[in-house]
Design a protein around this motif. Structure first.
Motif, short mmCIF file in Angstrom:
data_model
loop_
_atom_site.label_atom_id
_atom_site.label_comp_id
_atom_site.label_asym_id
_atom_site.label_seq_id
_atom_site.Cartn_x
_atom_site.Cartn_y
_atom_site.Cartn_z
N VAL A 40 -4.08 -39.39 84.49
CA VAL A 40 -4.49 -39.43 85.41
C VAL A 40 -4.69 -37.85 86.70
CG1 VAL A 40 -4.95 -40.89 87.81
CG2 VAL A 40 -4.67 -41.53 85.35
N PRO B 209 -4.98 -28.54 86.85
CA PRO B 209 -4.07 -28.04 85.60
C PRO B 209 -3.22 -28.96 84.88
CG PRO B 209 -4.55 -26.56 87.43
CD PRO B 209 -5.03 -28.27 87.87
N GLY C 284 -2.44 -31.91 84.97
CA GLY C 284 -3.12 -33.43 83.95
C GLY C 284 -3.59 -32.37 82.64
N VAL D 157 -11.48 -38.10 89.29
CA VAL D 157 -12.48 -39.63 89.64
C VAL D 157 -13.30 -38.24 90.74
CG1 VAL D 157 -11.01 -38.08 92.17
CG2 VAL D 157 -12.37 -40.22 92.19
N LEU D 158 -13.48 -36.73 90.13
CA LEU D 158 -14.37 -35.54 91.20
C LEU D 158 -15.34 -35.65 89.60
CD1 LEU D 158 -12.65 -33.77 92.91
CD2 LEU D 158 -14.41 -35.83 94.20
N LYS E 247 -11.37 -28.94 93.41
CA LYS E 247 -10.42 -29.32 95.04
C LYS E 247 -10.37 -27.06 95.59
CE LYS E 247 -5.86 -28.44 94.82
NZ LYS E 247 -5.38 -28.33 95.72
N LYS F 135 -10.84 -21.06 86.88
CA LYS F 135 -10.82 -22.40 86.65
C LYS F 135 -10.70 -23.34 86.27
CE LYS F 135 -7.21 -25.48 89.43
NZ LYS F 135 -7.01 -24.95 91.11
N GLY G 3 -12.54 -42.46 89.30
CA GLY G 3 -11.30 -42.33 90.29
C GLY G 3 -9.89 -43.70 89.47
N VAL G 4 -8.90 -43.99 89.18
CA VAL G 4 -8.02 -44.89 88.95
C VAL G 4 -6.44 -45.12 89.38
CG1 VAL G 4 -9.19 -45.59 86.60
CG2 VAL G 4 -7.19 -44.00 86.61
N GLY H 58 -2.47 -34.74 92.21
CA GLY H 58 -2.53 -33.75 92.94
C GLY H 58 -1.71 -34.49 94.22
N ALA I 43 -4.30 -25.21 104.65
CA ALA I 43 -4.76 -23.72 103.93
C ALA I 43 -6.33 -24.09 103.71
CB ALA I 43 -4.79 -23.32 102.42
N GLN J 118 -10.23 -21.64 102.77
CA GLN J 118 -10.22 -20.06 102.37
C GLN J 118 -12.55 -19.90 102.57
OE1 GLN J 118 -9.60 -19.70 98.27
NE2 GLN J 118 -10.71 -21.62 97.44
N GLY K 95 -8.03 -27.45 102.25
CA GLY K 95 -6.95 -28.24 101.34
C GLY K 95 -5.71 -28.67 102.11
N VAL L 54 4.86 -26.96 93.04
CA VAL L 54 4.42 -26.13 94.01
C VAL L 54 5.40 -24.99 94.53
CG1 VAL L 54 2.96 -25.58 96.15
CG2 VAL L 54 2.42 -26.83 94.22
N ILE M 108 -1.17 -23.39 90.02
CA ILE M 108 -1.56 -23.37 88.77
C ILE M 108 -0.04 -23.63 88.26
CG2 ILE M 108 -2.98 -23.01 87.18
CD1 ILE M 108 -5.10 -21.29 89.20
C1 LIG Z 1 -6.89 -23.29 99.65
C2 LIG Z 1 -6.05 -23.64 98.61
C3 LIG Z 1 -5.80 -22.78 98.05
C4 LIG Z 1 -5.43 -22.44 96.69
N1 LIG Z 1 -5.30 -21.13 96.16
C5 LIG Z 1 -3.82 -20.89 94.61
C6 LIG Z 1 -3.89 -20.05 94.25
O1 LIG Z 1 -4.64 -18.91 93.83
N2 LIG Z 1 -3.55 -20.25 93.28
C7 LIG Z 1 -1.92 -21.24 92.48
O2 LIG Z 1 -1.48 -20.67 91.76
N3 LIG Z 1 -3.05 -22.30 93.88
C8 LIG Z 1 -3.03 -22.16 94.80
N4 LIG Z 1 -3.39 -23.41 95.80
C9 LIG Z 1 -2.56 -24.77 94.91
C10 LIG Z 1 -3.27 -25.04 93.71
O3 LIG Z 1 -5.03 -25.34 93.68
C11 LIG Z 1 -2.52 -26.59 93.43
O4 LIG Z 1 -1.21 -26.45 93.56
C12 LIG Z 1 -3.00 -27.01 91.41
O5 LIG Z 1 -4.12 -26.83 91.73
C13 LIG Z 1 -2.21 -28.42 91.12
O6 LIG Z 1 -3.11 -28.95 90.67
P1 LIG Z 1 -2.54 -29.77 90.00
O7 LIG Z 1 -3.11 -30.19 88.06
O8 LIG Z 1 -1.43 -30.58 89.69
O9 LIG Z 1 -3.60 -30.87 91.14
P2 LIG Z 1 -4.95 -30.69 91.00
O10 LIG Z 1 -5.37 -29.76 90.84
O11 LIG Z 1 -4.99 -30.43 92.67
O12 LIG Z 1 -5.85 -31.75 90.61
C14 LIG Z 1 -5.55 -33.00 90.46
C15 LIG Z 1 -6.63 -33.77 90.34
O13 LIG Z 1 -6.95 -34.96 90.67
C16 LIG Z 1 -7.90 -35.79 90.73
N5 LIG Z 1 -7.66 -37.43 91.36
C17 LIG Z 1 -7.38 -37.82 92.55
N6 LIG Z 1 -6.96 -38.69 92.60
C18 LIG Z 1 -7.19 -39.49 91.40
C19 LIG Z 1 -7.36 -40.52 91.18
N7 LIG Z 1 -7.39 -41.72 92.12
N8 LIG Z 1 -8.50 -41.19 90.19
C20 LIG Z 1 -8.42 -40.15 89.46
N9 LIG Z 1 -8.35 -38.73 89.92
C21 LIG Z 1 -7.78 -38.30 90.89
C22 LIG Z 1 -8.65 -34.87 91.53
O14 LIG Z 1 -9.95 -34.62 92.28
C23 LIG Z 1 -8.31 -33.92 90.90
O15 LIG Z 1 -9.50 -33.24 90.64
C24 LIG Z 1 -4.52 -23.19 96.43
C25 LIG Z 1 -4.38 -24.41 97.13
C26 LIG Z 1 -5.76 -24.32 98.75
C27 LIG Z 1 -5.63 -26.07 99.43
#
Ligand SMILES: Cc1cc2nc3c(=O)[nH]c(=O)nc-3n(C[C@H](O)[C@H](O)[C@H](O)COP(=O)(O)OP(=O)(O)OC[C@H]3O[C@@H](n4cnc5c(N)ncnc54)[C@H](O)[C@@H]3O)c2cc1C
Length: 342
Positions: free
Chosen positions: A10, A14, A16, A35-36, A42, A93, A110-111, A127, A138, A140, A211, A234, A242
């Protein structure tokens, strides 16, 4: 042999997407829920240190720019810089996620991972929404009409009024991302972003996005396994998520496919140690007044700065660094031979 076959992941960030790729390549039947309507929506600076290469080759067409230099400013002056080698990437990305998810079933809805039925295994990769710890904020702006160096370097502005930093990351041509993040309210970040945009000559702003970022470190696994930001994977100080998110997925994959404990696999990646180190520095910065924060940063040896931000701190590195820069560790509040606490 693993006792699962059908897996639901879910969240298509990066963490998932990488877990899905690893499981799919190993022959499991994987479905991803997102969900998006689009990938990589993001807000994110898209920067990743070169250390990602220790476990993942970034596809060429997902590289927007190789970062070959950096400058860090404190109160308007360059205090640290590095040039002439590869420090990391600015990735596209969306392309990166598309690569990872190639050939994998992606369901656009979304689930709730805790209520999903019909799978042998469900993994929560939603996330920060699924993260229960402390979060930073943050903001930007994506802007046109600014170039940084030769387009292959990044600029960082250490903030002392709050615990955080601002950045300018190239996007190719004269487009850049100008961001600011840290332990501060959005009003404070907005004011700082605007002053930075003024310094950059009031470039044309395409959009501003904001975010939350998990910054409290790793949380324990629940009944539904988590990866990425949902788990707190993180870097708490740099906000880099990422590469750490993908590393946590690698650890979960190894644990699931070998039967070894997840915590053990995660520790083997070095991620928990690096998160603990950044947490220790974050705590110290929080305890200092603005002037003290600026002074601490100025006195940081560049070798330590580069290693901590690249996430390549090892116990051996800490031991050597403590012996070489005892005064800096004393300023950090970490006496020689003390282990940074998580
Ligand atoms: C402004 C900003 C700048 C950043 N810059 C950097 C950077 O330069 N380099 C870096 O490494 N990190 C950066 N980060 C952090 C980084 O973006 C995240 O830590 C990283 O993307 C986390 O990856 P993830 O796969 O765990 O979660 P996410 O990338 O958040 O992915 C989670 C996904 O789950 C989906 N989702 C949520 N709820 C549900 C649901 N119920 N059902 C289905 N889907 C769902 C979301 O839509 C999302 O697509 C930044 C963050 C912010 C806010």
């Amino acid at each position: 042999m693993p006792s699962f076959d059908r897996v639901a992941v879910v969240g298509a960030g990066p963490a998932g997407a990488f877990l899905s790729r690893l499981l799919s390549d190993a022959g499991f039947e994987v479905e991803v829920f997102e969900v998006l309507p689009r990938l990589a929506v993001k807000p994110c600076g898209w920067a990743t240190p070169y250390t990602i290469e220790s476990f993942f080759k970034v596809p060429e067409d997902a590289v927007l720019c190789e970062v070959r230099g950096y400058r860090v400013y404190v109160e308007g002056r360059v205090e640290k810089e590095g040039w002439g080698r590869k420090y990391g990437y600015i990735v596209d990305k969306e392309k990166l996620l598309e690569h990872l998810l190639e050939g994998i079933t992606l369901r656009r809805r979304g689930v709730d991972p805790a209520r999903l039925e019909g799978y042998d295994l469900v993994v929560d990769a939603r996330g920060h929404v699924a993260y229960s710890g402390v979060k930073a904020r943050a903001l930007q702006a994506i802007v046109r009409g600014v170039s940084v160096g030769d387009g292959d370097s990044i600029e960082i502005f250490f903030e002392s009024e709050f615990v955080g930093y601002s950045w300018v990351f190239p996007l190719g041509g004269s487009r850049v991302k100008v961001g600011v993040g840290g332990l501060a309210e959005f009003d404070v970040l907005r004011a700082r972003l605007h002053s930075l945009l003024r310094v950059l000559g009031r470039p044309q702003v395409e959009r501003v996005e904001g975010g939350l970022v998990a910054s409290g470190g790793l949380v324990p696994q629940g009944s539904v396994p988590r990866v990425g930001e949902a788990l707190g994977a993180v870097m708490p100080l740099s906000g880099e998520g990422i590469r750490p998110g993908m590393l946590s997925s690698l650890a979960l994959f190894r644990s699931l496919t070998t039967g070894s404990k997840f915590a053990r696999e995660l520790e083997k990646t070095g991620l928990p140690l690096n998160i603990r180190v950044q947490l220790a520095v974050l705590r110290r910065l929080k305890s200092l007044p603005p002037k003290g924060r600026a002074e601490l940063f100025r006195s940081a040896p560049v070798e330590i700065l580069e290693c901590v931000t690249a996430g390549c701190v090892t116990p051996a590195f800490i031991a050597k660094a403590m012996a070489r820069w005892p005064l800096f560790f004393a300023k950090l509040g970490l006496p020689a031979r003390a282990k940074p606490q998580g």
